[in-house]
Motif scaffolding. Structure first.
Motif, PDB file in Angstrom:
ATOM      1  N   UNK A   8       0.838  -1.206   0.000  1.00  0.00           N
ATOM      2  CA  UNK A   8       0.000   0.000   0.000  1.00  0.00           C
ATOM      3  C   UNK A   8       0.873   1.257   0.000  1.00  0.00           C
ATOM      4  N   UNK A   9       1.970   1.230   0.772  1.00  0.00           N
ATOM      5  CA  UNK A   9       2.872   2.377   0.790  1.00  0.00           C
ATOM      6  C   UNK A   9       3.506   2.591  -0.581  1.00  0.00           C
ATOM      7  N   UNK A  10       3.912   1.505  -1.217  1.00  0.00           N
ATOM      8  CA  UNK A  10       4.519   1.620  -2.545  1.00  0.00           C
ATOM      9  C   UNK A  10       3.503   2.176  -3.547  1.00  0.00           C
ATOM     10  N   UNK A  11       2.272   1.715  -3.454  1.00  0.00           N
ATOM     11  CA  UNK A  11       1.230   2.222  -4.345  1.00  0.00           C
ATOM     12  C   UNK A  11       0.977   3.704  -4.100  1.00  0.00           C
ATOM     13  N   UNK A  12       0.940   4.105  -2.820  1.00  0.00           N
ATOM     14  CA  UNK A  12       0.697   5.518  -2.492  1.00  0.00           C
ATOM     15  C   UNK A  12       1.846   6.394  -2.983  1.00  0.00           C
ATOM     16  N   UNK A  13       3.095   5.941  -2.807  1.00  0.00           N
ATOM     17  CA  UNK A  13       4.227   6.726  -3.265  1.00  0.00           C
ATOM     18  C   UNK A  13       4.240   6.856  -4.786  1.00  0.00           C
ATOM     19  N   UNK A  14       3.759   5.819  -5.476  1.00  0.00           N
ATOM     20  CA  UNK A  14       3.632   5.925  -6.921  1.00  0.00           C
ATOM     21  C   UNK A  14       2.621   6.989  -7.322  1.00  0.00           C
ATOM     22  N   UNK A  15       1.513   7.071  -6.593  1.00  0.00           N
ATOM     23  CA  UNK A  15       0.525   8.102  -6.888  1.00  0.00           C
ATOM     24  C   UNK A  15       1.060   9.495  -6.563  1.00  0.00           C
ATOM     25  N   UNK A  55      -4.925   1.121   7.183  1.00  0.00           N
ATOM     26  CA  UNK A  55      -4.309   0.221   8.160  1.00  0.00           C
ATOM     27  C   UNK A  55      -5.208  -0.059   9.356  1.00  0.00           C
ATOM     28  N   UNK A  56      -6.350   0.605   9.441  1.00  0.00           N
ATOM     29  CA  UNK A  56      -7.293   0.324  10.519  1.00  0.00           C
ATOM     30  C   UNK A  56      -6.733   0.682  11.884  1.00  0.00           C
ATOM     31  N   UNK A  57      -6.901  -0.236  12.848  1.00  0.00           N
ATOM     32  CA  UNK A  57      -6.475  -0.015  14.227  1.00  0.00           C
ATOM     33  C   UNK A  57      -5.088  -0.568  14.508  1.00  0.00           C
ATOM     34  N   UNK A  58      -4.364  -0.872  13.475  1.00  0.00           N
ATOM     35  CA  UNK A  58      -3.013  -1.394  13.655  1.00  0.00           C
ATOM     36  C   UNK A  58      -2.125  -0.342  14.319  1.00  0.00           C
ATOM     37  N   UNK A  59      -1.244  -0.784  15.246  1.00  0.00           N
ATOM     38  CA  UNK A  59      -0.351   0.120  15.961  1.00  0.00           C
ATOM     39  C   UNK A  59       1.049  -0.486  15.988  1.00  0.00           C
ATOM     40  N   UNK A  60       1.910  -0.086  15.077  1.00  0.00           N
ATOM     41  CA  UNK A  60       3.292  -0.539  15.063  1.00  0.00           C
ATOM     42  C   UNK A  60       4.125   0.436  14.247  1.00  0.00           C
ATOM     43  N   UNK A  61       5.379   0.050  13.970  1.00  0.00           N
ATOM     44  CA  UNK A  61       6.280   0.943  13.245  1.00  0.00           C
ATOM     45  C   UNK A  61       5.812   1.209  11.824  1.00  0.00           C
ATOM     46  N   UNK A  62       5.101   0.255  11.215  1.00  0.00           N
ATOM     47  CA  UNK A  62       4.608   0.465   9.859  1.00  0.00           C
ATOM     48  C   UNK A  62       3.561   1.577   9.843  1.00  0.00           C
ATOM     49  N   UNK A  63       2.747   1.655  10.883  1.00  0.00           N
ATOM     50  CA  UNK A  63       1.768   2.743  10.975  1.00  0.00           C
ATOM     51  C   UNK A  63       2.488   4.089  11.098  1.00  0.00           C
ATOM     52  N   UNK A  64       3.563   4.121  11.888  1.00  0.00           N
ATOM     53  CA  UNK A  64       4.328   5.367  12.004  1.00  0.00           C
ATOM     54  C   UNK A  64       4.937   5.754  10.651  1.00  0.00           C
ATOM     55  N   UNK A  65       5.409   4.749   9.898  1.00  0.00           N
ATOM     56  CA  UNK A  65       5.924   5.027   8.559  1.00  0.00           C
ATOM     57  C   UNK A  65       4.825   5.563   7.647  1.00  0.00           C
ATOM     58  N   UNK A  66       3.625   4.994   7.763  1.00  0.00           N
ATOM     59  CA  UNK A  66       2.499   5.473   6.960  1.00  0.00           C
ATOM     60  C   UNK A  66       2.137   6.908   7.334  1.00  0.00           C
ATOM     61  N   UNK A  67       2.177   7.233   8.636  1.00  0.00           N
ATOM     62  CA  UNK A  67       1.902   8.610   9.060  1.00  0.00           C
ATOM     63  C   UNK A  67       2.936   9.571   8.480  1.00  0.00           C
ATOM     64  N   UNK A  68       4.206   9.163   8.485  1.00  0.00           N
ATOM     65  CA  UNK A  68       5.232  10.022   7.899  1.00  0.00           C
ATOM     66  C   UNK A  68       5.007  10.208   6.397  1.00  0.00           C
ATOM     67  N   UNK A  69       4.618   9.140   5.705  1.00  0.00           N
ATOM     68  CA  UNK A  69       4.354   9.250   4.267  1.00  0.00           C
ATOM     69  C   UNK A  69       3.151  10.151   3.998  1.00  0.00           C
ATOM     70  N   UNK A  70       2.106  10.008   4.812  1.00  0.00           N
ATOM     71  CA  UNK A  70       0.937  10.880   4.642  1.00  0.00           C
ATOM     72  C   UNK A  70       1.306  12.337   4.916  1.00  0.00           C
ATOM     73  N   UNK A  71       2.123  12.539   5.947  1.00  0.00           N
ATOM     74  CA  UNK A  71       2.551  13.907   6.261  1.00  0.00           C
ATOM     75  C   UNK A  71       3.413  14.472   5.127  1.00  0.00           C
ATOM     76  N   UNK A  72       4.265  13.616   4.563  1.00  0.00           N
ATOM     77  CA  UNK A  72       5.098  14.058   3.447  1.00  0.00           C
ATOM     78  C   UNK A  72       4.239  14.438   2.245  1.00  0.00           C
ATOM     79  N   UNK A  73       3.199  13.626   1.962  1.00  0.00           N
ATOM     80  CA  UNK A  73       2.315  13.937   0.839  1.00  0.00           C
ATOM     81  C   UNK A  73       1.601  15.268   1.063  1.00  0.00           C
ATOM     82  N   UNK A  74       1.149  15.504   2.313  1.00  0.00           N
ATOM     83  CA  UNK A  74       0.495  16.778   2.605  1.00  0.00           C
ATOM     84  C   UNK A  74       1.437  17.959   2.463  1.00  0.00           C
TER      85      UNK A  74
END
Length: 420
Positions: free
Chosen positions: A153-160, A174-193
């Motif tokens: 999903x991260x690779x797909x989002x970065x492609x977009x 990612x739903x209610x998942x809580x781990x380092x991958x979620x933190x990476x997703x938050x950083x990617x979302x913040x980067x996109x914004x």
């Protein structure tokens, strides 16, 4: 392809680890069965040996005669001549130990396990082995999907994002998942914004630049047209010269803004901020005297920081000149510089007695080409934008507040240079 390679690497690693763990445990269990070593047999032999050594032959014979033995267990007590004294006859001994009872009589304890009395134990079937292997494969599949699906999903989002679709977000998937991958997703979302805001700001900047350049160019073209019609109109030359200087000033300020945004510290050196403020205030007093106002500096000592002297000079100069421009005639622009508690930061505030700024616009005045209601002035709205970028480049902060005098108060905080 990369996701698939990672998936299969994780899958095979998990599967191999689980299968080896299962095989080791199952192999040890099956080996015990082949040797005739079961929990029931071990318990019976331990009890029998303890009775023979503590209470003698009679106690051991009573245990084997009274205690019911499991059907697949054979335990027999023999004398030194090989005669069966108690228990069952053992045809093929899996366990045999010679010992002496409490009275010193020599005895032999024999034992074995068989599915049918007199037959050797048969190995178990391969069903549990296949079941364990399949279960480990299922576990490896779930673990691999759990790790690789968010990465896909991260690779797909970065492609977009690379294609300019900055509104894509990964964390909601990612739903209610809580781990380092979620933190990476938050950083990617913040980067996109942030990329979306940066691209929008660049587009707005290009639009504003084109607008600011079009106005003097239009006036220059008009002046040139009039000169062609009336060659004796020398005043049009002055108009062309004035507009060309205005364009030159705009380009110089844009270059300064770009340099402040470049975040390069190659030209940084140690400098005294208080001494720099004194030079700027001294130059600003001449301009302030033309409108019968004053510029006063209140600062003591020195404050050494590591920075770009030209950018900091432009930043403070733009703020102070902006205050002189808007303060009322006959008033004072106050520049204060003092150390913050701890002595690691310098706080500089510039206060005027002008009309002030509406609270809703206090943050927008630092945006490029924002001039508020003063659209007919000589400035371009780049002074405070340059100041904000320059201060941020030096690790500081700048804020605009309503001054107690009713005007505007701009506060700058700069860190002290590191001793190293």
């Amino acid at each position: 392809m990369m996701r698939r390679r990672l998936f299969w690497k994780l899958f095979l690693a998990f599967w191999l680890a689980n299968t080896l763990t299962f095989l080791v445990g199952a192999g040890a269990f099956m080996l015990n069965d082949l040797r005739g070593d079961t929990p029931a047999l071990r318990s019976l032999l331990a009890t029998e040996l303890q009775l023979l050594q503590r209470y003698g032959e009679q106690a051991g014979r009573q245990l084997l005669e009274v205690l019911p033995q499991p059907p697949d267990v054979q335990v027999g007590l023999y004398d030194s001549q090989g005669r069966l004294l108690a228990g069952r006859a053992v045809s093929v001994a899996r366990f045999e130990q010679a010992l002496s009872d409490r009275d010193g009589r020599p005895l032999v304890l024999r034992a074995s396990v068989a599915t049918t009395i007199g037959e050797p134990p048969r190995p178990r079937g391969m069903g549990p082995l296949f079941t364990g292997t399949l279960m480990s494969a299922l576990f490896a599949l779930l673990c691999s999907l759990y790790l690789t699906r968010p990465l896909a999903w991260l690779r797909e989002a970065m492609g977009q994002v690379a294609q300019g679709r900055f509104e894509v977000r990964v964390k909601p998937r990612l739903g209610k998942r809580r781990d380092e991958i979620v933190e990476l997703a938050e950083d990617c979302d913040r980067m996109a914004g942030q990329l979306k805001a940066l691209v929008q700001a660049q587009q707005n900047l290009l639009h504003d630049i084109s607008h600011e350049l079009r106005s003097p160019l239009t006036r220059m073209h008009a002046a040139i047209g009039l000169m062609r019609q009336q060659p004796d109109r020398l005043d049009m030359l002055e108009r062309v010269e004035r507009e060309s200087r205005r364009m030159d000033d705009l380009i110089e300020q844009l270059l300064t803004l770009a340099r402040a945004q470049s975040r390069q510290g190659d030209d940084f050196a140690s400098l005294d901020v208080v001494e720099l403020l004194a030079q700027i205030v001294e130059d600003a007093r001449f301009e302030a005297g033309m409108k019968q106002c004053q510029v006063c500096l209140q600062a003591q000592g020195t404050f050494i920081t590591h920075g770009h002297e030209e950018l900091l000079y432009r930043a403070f100069e733009n703020i102070i000149r902006n205050a002189v421009r808007y303060t009322a005639a006959g008033t004072e622009v106050l520049v204060e510089a003092a150390l913050a508690p701890g002595g690691q930061w310098l706080q500089v505030s510039v206060s005027d007695h002008g009309p002030g700024v509406e609270p809703a616009r206090l943050q927008r005045i630092f945006e490029p080409f924002d001039r508020g209601t003063d659209n007919d002035g000589d400035g371009f709205g780049l002074g405070l934008a340059i100041a904000q970028r320059a201060v941020a480049l030096h690790g500081g902060s700048i804020t605009a507040l309503a001054a107690a005098s009713g005007g505007l108060r701009v506060r700058i905080e700069l860190p002290q240079a590191n001793p190293g």
